[in-house]
Design an enzyme around this catalytic site. Structure first.
Site, PDB file in Angstrom:
ATOM      1  CE  LYS A 113      -3.290  -2.541   2.832  1.00  0.00           C
ATOM      2  NZ  LYS A 113      -4.038  -2.595   4.094  1.00  0.00           N
ATOM      3  CG  ASP A 135      -7.698  -4.837   6.963  1.00  0.00           C
ATOM      4  OD1 ASP A 135      -7.384  -6.020   6.728  1.00  0.00           O
ATOM      5  OD2 ASP A 135      -7.636  -3.935   6.107  1.00  0.00           O
TER       6      ASP A 135
END
Length: 491
Positions: A194, A229
């Site tokens: 990311k 997550d």
């Protein structure tokens, strides 16, 4: 040779991003016979996601999942064990914290739990942007910044939130990067994704990194659960609905987790008679087989900090959709005079066009596409004509449609793998896929394409049992719930 010219400012069009108009540099392009229509036609073809292709993607996803469960390194999908062997029951009570690091922002949250009667009594959170330079800093610099913000958040504790005297505060740490988990509260970072390239963290226990940073801040706090997550999102959604079996994050990045039977995990070397379930973190962003890629995807990948990796993520997640559109528009401006005889210099800047921009442009229903024109002026510095704006919207739709439909195929791949191993326990009953993340929440066209793909792949009857629903903030509450479930203190 390129010649630098300048355009004069024009009256602003309606836009939520209105600001004083700068004078914008442009580059004069060379003549070309290529048309924007021909580039668009090829883009449509290269991005096409017909049902046979989606079936192949779903099948490949399921096959890669099985390979990743059989042995580490046998698949692009790491299929990481979460060590979450028991999900929240509703009996949890007390004050717990959650810290979520997974993108360009991190979030701190406190949750007051009241047992089966009170459930979630109160929640409070704060979101903090991560300075860009810290994405390339040292491990100590990044974690010290996070711990300092957490300390300030703890200082504001009060009201409905009551910490029991004499107890160390416990936090569920949502860390949304590839980690080799070694227990419920320890895990070694495999690699950053990311856009992060923090030095000194890969190969280290990220819980130790955070605990040490909290210690340097004087915080009496410990990490009692390390969760991805999607693992947190699954736990948070399952707290309210026992039929939740899969969780998917679609935001800056993307990932998926699901409930797996222990006896379906060969690399665990558990006895055939072993019972029970656990949550598997697929790390599906690394999936790459059978994806319809364009020259713009390949160029973007080659210029990224991790070329050849995270191809699924680069095709479907929020960090990259806007950049793919920018690259298409730049090519159209350069080779096909999409914006006139000059090439907008600002349009050459990587990631200058964001996914929220393309979402907003797709939803412009005005007669002259004025919002599209305003965003193009802000981002690219061009005063566009209506025909150009229509082409821009078409490009946005093409990239969003491909991303949403591929994400839907990925979800079906997970469900088909689960169904194949359980013989009717998934498709034959109500099964919920919990969705979280800003891309899914805020991009209605993307969301619709995802659902359409799921329905097409499963058919009308089976798809009635598969509920794909938004579970806002599930990962944060889920991390706090898992901190409670794994607390060192009895409930």
């Amino acid at each position: 040779m390129s010649v630098i010219t300048a355009t004069s400012a024009v009256p602003p069009l309606h836009s939520p991003r209105s600001a004083p108009r700068p004078r914008v540099a442009m580059m004069v392009r060379s003549s070309s016979a290529v048309s924007a229509a021909s580039i668009l036609t090829k883009l449509h073809s290269d991005c096409a996601t017909p049902l046979p292709l989606l079936r192949q993607v779903a099948h490949a996803m399921a096959a890669d999942m099985r390979a990743g469960l059989a042995a580490d390194g046998a698949s692009d999908l790491k299929m990481i064990l979460s060590f979450v062997d028991s999900l929240p029951t509703g009996d949890e009570n007390g004050l717990y914290y959650a810290l979520d690091l997974g993108g360009t922002n991190f979030r701190v949250m406190r949750v007051q739990l009241g047992g089966k009667e009170g459930r979630v009594v109160a929640t409070e959170f704060d979101q903090v942007p991560i300075p860009h330079e810290l994405m390339f800093a040292t491990s100590e610099e990044l974690f010290d910044f996070i711990a300092s913000k957490l300390a300030k958040f703890v200082e504001k504790e009060g009201g409905k939130f009551e910490s029991r005297p004499g107890r160390t505060r416990e936090v569920g740490f949502t860390f949304s990067f590839a980690v080799k988990q070694t227990s419920i509260n320890s895990g070694v970072l495999i690699k950053w994704t990311k856009g992060f390239a923090v030095s000194g963290t890969e190969g280290r226990d990220v819980v130790a990194c955070l605990n040490e940073a909290m210690g340097r801040q004087g915080l009496n706090m410990r990490v009692s659960a390390l969760v991805n997550d999607t693992v947190g999102a699954l736990a948070g959604a399952r707290y309210w609905d026992d039929n939740v079996m899969v969780a998917v994050i679609l935001g800056t990045g993307t990932n998926a987790s699901y409930v797996e039977r222990v006896d379906n995990i060969p690399k665990l070397h558990a006895p055939k008679s072993a019972g029970g379930s656990t949550i598997i973190n697929t790390e599906w962003g690394a999936f790459s087989r059978g994806l319809p890629l364009t020259e713009f995807d390949r160029e973007m990948d080659a210029a990224s900090i991790n070329p050849g990796q995270q191809i699924f993520e680069k095709t479907i997640s929020g960090m990259y959709l806007g950049e793919i559109v920018r690259r298409v528009l730049h090519r159209m401006a350069k080779d096909a005079t999409l914006f006139g005889d000059s090439i907008p210099e600002k349009l050459q800047m990587p990631f200058s066009l964001r996914t929220p921009d393309i979402c907003t442009m797709q939803q412009d229903s005005s007669k002259d596409l004025e919002v599209v024109g305003s965003i193009l002026y802000d981002v690219a510095g061009v005063n566009s004509k209506l025909e150009s704006r229509k082409i821009v919207v078409d490009v946005c739709e093409t990239i969003a449609k491909r991303g949403g439909r591929l994400a839907g195929a990925g979800i079906v791949g997970i469900l088909q793998k689960m169904e194949g191993d359980s013989k009717g326990a998934v498709f034959g009953k109500r099964t919920v896929v919990a969705m979280d993340g800003g891309l899914y929440e805020h991009y209605p066209e993307y969301r619709r394409h995802l659902q359409d793909a799921v329905t097409e792949l499963l058919g009308p009857e089976i798809s009635k049992n598969i509920i794909v629903q938004h579970s806002k903030d599930g990962s944060g509450i889920g991390a706090a719930l898992l901190a409670a479930t794994n607390s060192i203190y009895p409930h």
